[in-house]
Design a protein around this motif. Structure first.
Motif, PDB file in Angstrom:
ATOM      1  N   LEU A  12      21.159 124.316 -16.959  1.00 53.44           N
ATOM      2  CA  LEU A  12      20.552 125.271 -17.876  1.00 53.44           C
ATOM      3  C   LEU A  12      21.552 125.507 -18.996  1.00 53.44           C
ATOM      4  O   LEU A  12      22.660 125.938 -18.754  1.00 53.44           O
ATOM      5  CB  LEU A  12      20.244 126.574 -17.159  1.00 53.44           C
ATOM      6  CG  LEU A  12      19.305 126.421 -15.967  1.00 53.44           C
ATOM      7  CD1 LEU A  12      19.062 127.769 -15.328  1.00 53.44           C
ATOM      8  CD2 LEU A  12      17.995 125.819 -16.411  1.00 53.44           C
ATOM      9  N   GLY A 101      15.622 128.646 -19.401  1.00 54.49           N
ATOM     10  CA  GLY A 101      16.375 127.485 -18.941  1.00 54.49           C
ATOM     11  C   GLY A 101      16.003 126.224 -19.696  1.00 54.49           C
ATOM     12  O   GLY A 101      14.881 126.075 -20.171  1.00 54.49           O
ATOM     13  N   TRP A 122      18.222 132.372 -17.485  1.00 58.52           N
ATOM     14  CA  TRP A 122      19.637 132.295 -17.197  1.00 58.52           C
ATOM     15  C   TRP A 122      20.392 133.307 -18.042  1.00 58.52           C
ATOM     16  O   TRP A 122      20.048 133.554 -19.191  1.00 58.52           O
ATOM     17  CB  TRP A 122      20.123 130.881 -17.509  1.00 58.52           C
ATOM     18  CG  TRP A 122      21.573 130.656 -17.275  1.00 58.52           C
ATOM     19  CD1 TRP A 122      22.178 130.336 -16.093  1.00 58.52           C
ATOM     20  CD2 TRP A 122      22.622 130.725 -18.244  1.00 58.52           C
ATOM     21  NE1 TRP A 122      23.526 130.198 -16.267  1.00 58.52           N
ATOM     22  CE2 TRP A 122      23.829 130.431 -17.595  1.00 58.52           C
ATOM     23  CE3 TRP A 122      22.653 131.009 -19.599  1.00 58.52           C
ATOM     24  CZ2 TRP A 122      25.054 130.421 -18.233  1.00 58.52           C
ATOM     25  CZ3 TRP A 122      23.878 130.991 -20.248  1.00 58.52           C
ATOM     26  CH2 TRP A 122      25.060 130.700 -19.566  1.00 58.52           C
TER      27      TRP A 122
END
Length: 142
Positions: A12, A101, A122
């Motif tokens: 990510l 991500g 994330w």
């Protein structure tokens, strides 16, 4: 905890525009004039000073300057505005805004990045204390 979470979620990634990339990788005076950003502090992966000073970073934060953090992962480079900054003791902590991500791919030419399926998100905290597992450059606005 970050290292486990980050490595488990790799790849990510964050991306950035070419002009921002220049600011992150070439910090001479001409680039600083062109971009309006300059390096306040740079640290190795253990949090040891490489360039600049934490004091310069503290002063910039206390003066209301915008801060960007740069680091390079295994296959990509990242540059992002610090969303929330905290000075605690003799350290700086920067929350990275939550992003969707990404999945980078070099299986074709040119390289590409697609959004991760399922809306995976994330975030992390980047710090000057050596708990972040990569070297970090801290840039501030002029």
């Amino acid at each position: 905890m970050f290292k486990e979470t980050f490595l488990a979620s790799t790849p990510l990634m964050l991306t950035f525009a070419p002009l921002q990339a220049a600011a992150a990788s070439d910090v001479d005076g001409e680039v600083q004039l062109q971009t309006g950003w300059h390096l306040a502090y740079s640290q190795d992966k253990d949090g040891n000073a490489v360039d600049g000073t934490k004091r310069k970073l503290f002063t910039a934060i206390r003066s209301g300057k915008t801060v960007r953090v740069y680091w390079a992962g295994r296959r990509v480079e990242h540059l992002v505005d610090a969303n929330f900054l905290t000075i605690f003791g003799d350290e700086v902590f920067a929350q990275i805004p939550t992003i969707r991500g990404q999945r980078p791919s070099q299986s074709g030419a040119p390289a590409s990045i697609k959004l991760a399926e399922g809306g995976q998100e994330w975030t992390t905290i980047v710090s000057t204390n050596g708990e972040f597992p990569y070297p970090v450059k801290w840039f501030i606005s002029n």
